[in-house]
Design an enzyme around this catalytic site. Structure first.
Site, PDB file in Angstrom:
ATOM      1  N   THR A  81      -2.393  19.005   8.776  1.00 38.69           N
ATOM      2  CA  THR A  81      -2.799  18.627   7.426  1.00 38.69           C
ATOM      3  C   THR A  81      -4.212  19.157   7.256  1.00 38.69           C
ATOM      4  O   THR A  81      -4.882  19.417   8.242  1.00 38.69           O
ATOM      5  CB  THR A  81      -2.831  17.085   7.271  1.00 38.69           C
ATOM      6  N   THR A 101      -4.658  12.606   8.998  1.00 37.72           N
ATOM      7  CA  THR A 101      -3.781  13.649   9.522  1.00 37.72           C
ATOM      8  C   THR A 101      -3.061  13.120  10.747  1.00 37.72           C
ATOM      9  O   THR A 101      -3.668  12.472  11.596  1.00 37.72           O
ATOM     10  CB  THR A 101      -4.564  14.921   9.902  1.00 37.72           C
ATOM     11  N   ARG A 115      12.084  15.004   3.090  1.00 37.10           N
ATOM     12  CA  ARG A 115      11.104  14.114   3.721  1.00 37.10           C
ATOM     13  C   ARG A 115       9.695  14.343   3.174  1.00 37.10           C
ATOM     14  O   ARG A 115       9.254  15.472   3.007  1.00 37.10           O
ATOM     15  CB  ARG A 115      11.118  14.328   5.239  1.00 37.10           C
ATOM     16  N   ILE A 116       9.004  13.245   2.899  1.00 38.57           N
ATOM     17  CA  ILE A 116       7.617  13.295   2.447  1.00 38.57           C
ATOM     18  C   ILE A 116       6.804  12.368   3.334  1.00 38.57           C
ATOM     19  O   ILE A 116       7.205  11.225   3.592  1.00 38.57           O
ATOM     20  CB  ILE A 116       7.496  12.876   0.966  1.00 38.57           C
ATOM     21  N   GLY A 117       5.678  12.850   3.817  1.00 39.16           N
ATOM     22  CA  GLY A 117       4.841  12.057   4.707  1.00 39.16           C
ATOM     23  C   GLY A 117       3.755  11.294   3.983  1.00 39.16           C
ATOM     24  O   GLY A 117       3.875  10.961   2.801  1.00 39.16           O
ATOM     25  N   ASP A 118       2.656  11.045   4.686  1.00 44.54           N
ATOM     26  CA  ASP A 118       1.605  10.195   4.140  1.00 44.54           C
ATOM     27  C   ASP A 118       0.618  10.929   3.242  1.00 44.54           C
ATOM     28  O   ASP A 118      -0.092  10.291   2.459  1.00 44.54           O
ATOM     29  CB  ASP A 118       0.827   9.545   5.283  1.00 44.54           C
TER      30      ASP A 118
END
Length: 336
Positions: free
Chosen positions: A202, A253, A230-233
């Site tokens: 990130t 990250t 999928r989607i992360g933070d």
């Protein structure tokens, strides 16, 4: 009478000098990261390490020039993140990793510590600099997050630079996808901890400007070999990004699922606000204790309302750096 005028003139002149000094002495800080993971010196050539250091330095210099001239923290994080997004070295923008079906899907978010306004985009494939799109969502829409085709349509209407999906494709990331798929053939679908071998990566920035305002932003290509949209933070406010003038600005990250569950960025701010902890104490507690105990790996970069910096990480390394009002640039990669 002459003496009186002389004293008045001297007082006025000293006032001007002091005013200029006070203006030039205003604090500001910029801190950035380029991802955390299994980053070890023995696995990196001197040439590649130098490339990373030069690009991190360029990003810090770009943001510093904004802050030095009295620009806003939001402007500073934007230009710094764009430098990293435009580099194939980092998992964001040009260097984004591949999904399981061979695409590059990008996420980004920003937050303004003065207003607590925020903006984010997720799963976009044709926006050159997703951080710009996140800012546009915050400033020119009533929403916080937009996704996929809708986010791209909005970005296009806002006049942002759009590119063909092929712009994001690199040989290095293609090989990472192939390695991840080979590993799945041998071991089945990978467990969360095993994704350390296929860096999430990130980029992000947090800043305090001369006006006392904080801002933070994060941008990513997500996780190599990710499936099912999928989607992360990174685009999730409170998890990957958070900023509040009363406490701090944070960009995260690491393994996004853990950062979402732990609401990492906001948790640091909450500890400062409710327990009156320092930034360093709150950041270290969340990353080195709470997150680690839950099995999460990664790190954060952060700055508080006094310009203090904290950059804890529980992985082998994290691309990171900061610069303050004196212009001295500090760049680090490994645990040193």
């Amino acid at each position: 009478m002459k003496l009186r005028y002389f004293v008045l003139l001297l007082s006025f002149s000293l006032g001007l000098v002091w005013g200029a000094f006070a203006q030039s002495g205003k604090k500001f800080t910029l801190v950035i990261h380029g991802g955390a993971g299994t980053i070890k010196k023995e696995n990196m050539s001197d040439e590649l390490e130098q490339q990373y250091r030069e690009k991190l330095t360029e990003a810090l210099q770009s943001g510093y020039h904004i802050l030095e001239k009295g620009g806003t923290s939001l402007e500073a994080i934007s230009v710094s993140i764009q430098v990293l997004e435009d580099s194939p070295l980092f998992n964001a923008g040009k260097g984004a990793v591949y999904t399981n079906d061979g695409k590059n899907e990008l996420d980004a978010s920003v937050m303004d510590g003065k207003t607590l306004n925020a903006g984010a985009v997720a799963g976009v494939t044709t926006i050159r600099n997703p951080v710009e799109a996140a800012i546009a969502v915050m400033e020119h829409s009533p929403h916080v997050m937009m996704a996929r085709e809708g986010a791209e349509l909005f970005a296009k209407e806002q006049g942002l630079e759009m590119v063909e999906p092929s712009y994001f494709r690199t040989e290095r990331r293609q090989k990472q996808l192939e390695r991840a798929k080979d590993a799945e053939k041998d071991r089945g679908m990978l467990e969360p901890a095993e994704y350390n071998d296929f860096k999430f990566g990130t980029v992000g920035a947090a800043a305090l400007d001369q006006h006392g305002n904080l801002a933070a932003g994060t941008s990513t290509g997500g996780m190599t070999n990710k499936r099912y949209g999928r989607i992360g933070d990174s685009p999730v406010i409170g998890a990957g990004t958070y900023a509040n003038n009363a406490t701090c600005a944070v960009s995260a990250t690491g393994h996004g699922e853990y950062f979402i569950r732990s609401v990492v960025a906001y948790d640091i701010s909450a500890l400062m606000e409710y327990k009156k902890w320092s930034l360093e104490k709150a950041a270290n507690h969340v990353i080195m204790k709470k997150l680690k105990e839950r099995g999460g790996s990664g790190g954060i970069i952060s700055v508080d309302q006094r310009g203090n910096v904290a950059m804890p990480f529980n992985t082998a390394g994290m691309y990171r750096g900061y610069v303050k009002e004196d212009g001295t640039i500090v760049v680090k990669i490994f645990k040193d």
